[in-house]
Design an enzyme around this catalytic site. Sequence first.
Site, short mmCIF file in Angstrom:
data_model
loop_
_atom_site.label_atom_id
_atom_site.label_comp_id
_atom_site.label_asym_id
_atom_site.label_seq_id
_atom_site.Cartn_x
_atom_site.Cartn_y
_atom_site.Cartn_z
NE ARG A 25 -13.58 -6.47 23.62
CZ ARG A 25 -12.88 -6.05 24.66
NH1 ARG A 25 -12.98 -4.79 25.06
NH2 ARG A 25 -12.08 -6.86 25.30
CB CYS A 49 16.92 -30.73 36.54
SG CYS A 49 15.25 -31.39 36.43
CB CYS A 52 17.68 -34.73 35.61
SG CYS A 52 17.38 -33.66 34.18
CG ASN A 74 4.94 -32.58 45.59
OD1 ASN A 74 5.79 -31.95 46.23
ND2 ASN A 74 4.32 -32.07 44.54
CG HIS A 112 16.27 -30.79 31.87
ND1 HIS A 112 15.78 -30.74 33.16
CD2 HIS A 112 16.51 -29.50 31.50
CE1 HIS A 112 15.74 -29.48 33.55
NE2 HIS A 112 16.17 -28.71 32.57
CG ASN A 150 0.61 -25.57 36.36
OD1 ASN A 150 -0.20 -25.10 35.57
ND2 ASN A 150 0.86 -25.04 37.53
CB SER A 158 10.24 -22.49 38.06
OG SER A 158 10.12 -23.47 39.06
CG HIS A 163 7.17 -31.82 36.00
ND1 HIS A 163 7.81 -30.78 35.37
CD2 HIS A 163 6.49 -31.26 37.04
CE1 HIS A 163 7.56 -29.65 36.00
NE2 HIS A 163 6.76 -29.90 37.01
CG HIS A 278 -12.29 -33.35 34.87
ND1 HIS A 278 -12.79 -32.13 34.48
CD2 HIS A 278 -11.51 -33.11 35.95
CE1 HIS A 278 -12.33 -31.19 35.28
NE2 HIS A 278 -11.54 -31.75 36.18
CG PHE A 309 -3.84 -10.87 32.54
CD1 PHE A 309 -3.06 -11.47 33.53
CD2 PHE A 309 -3.20 -10.23 31.49
CE1 PHE A 309 -1.68 -11.41 33.47
CE2 PHE A 309 -1.82 -10.17 31.43
CZ PHE A 309 -1.05 -10.76 32.42
CE1 TYR A 313 -19.75 -7.68 33.21
CE2 TYR A 313 -19.13 -9.82 32.28
CZ TYR A 313 -20.11 -8.89 32.63
OH TYR A 313 -21.42 -9.18 32.39
#
Length: 345
Positions: A25, A49, A52, A74, A112, A150, A158, A163, A278, A309, A313
């Site tokens: 493909r 922030c 910061c 957290n 930042h 992340n 966001s 971090h 891990h 995405f 399937y």
Amino acid sequence: MSLIEHPHRRHNPLTDEWILVSPHRTQRPWQGKTEAPPPPSSPPHDPACYLCPGNVRAGGQRNPPYLHTFSFTNDFPALLPHAPEAEHHSHGLFTSESVEGTCHVLCFSPRHDLCLSRLSTEDIRGVVDLWGEETETLGKQYPWVQIFENKGEIMGCSNPHPHGQVWAGTAIPHIPQREHDCQQRYAAAHSSLLLLDYLEEERGRRERLIVQNEHWTALVPYWAVWPYEVLLLPHQHVLRIFDLDDTQRDALAALLKQVMTRLDNLFETPFPYTMGWHGAPFHTGRDAAWQLHAHIYPPLLRSATIRKFMVGYEMLAEPQRDITAESAAGRLRELSDIHYAQKNP
Ligand code: H2U
Ligand code: ZN
């Protein structure tokens, strides 16, 4: 059957899962690169922030004027240190168990506006040390300690302030549990370690390597699901991140800088991803058949805005990819170690 021409399935020996590869493909006409608008540039310190130095967080606490890294509990943790005992369930189809734990947020830098790729190797080394300290401390209390980052709005993050997070809990989550079972089974059958055997093969074959130094290799795994997925492996047998010695830590910092820079250079955009470590869970001893490793899962496919995405399937059957792991590795291998923002500021 040719792995570069014909549809085939590849097996992930680390999780015992399969992926469908459809290389034919990628012979569709190349769509070209659509330019994303340049991301808004961030100031070195943002008064709004919550990460910061010196700023007040949602819970009302004020961050110290930290100069390197900073970790805090957290304010909205997914796990709590004290949870009531699980209810009893008389029916096997309705099973639940209680879980306890804690969550920390790890600030990588007081700046930042810098992500891992833009931090100096010395500062990245500080992040490696922080990952090690957090894992060692929390591992005394919990069997599983998950370090992760992340990054990027597309991944639901966001705040551009560099971090990561650590979640530690009393349960071994199912992904590390699968990796545990697969590594134990392999060691029992072969009297050697799965990921060390795999690394030796890959270093000989070379086609999926991205960058290497004396102590570490970054490669696109044979069974990669995400287009530019990366696996980081130490060359020596290492159980957990805090077992790394000074030389291995320095080498890791240097390799991380190269890998993150190349990912940013791929589409000349700050590359979004989820990455994490891990290592051997803490209910196992020094004889665990584990090899420490990091996974980097970036979603981008063809440009700064076109992402893969996991739908259709992939949600109902199994993951699928077009571009092969070999061609993804080839692209990353050819890129420069100089960040694009440094070349054209
Ligand atoms: P992510 O951007 O990777 O989702 O992480 C931000 C974390 O920071 C998130 O888990 C926490 C959120 O709960 N947070 C605080 O602990 N205090 C705050 O003042 C805001 C956000
Ligand atoms: Zn900030």
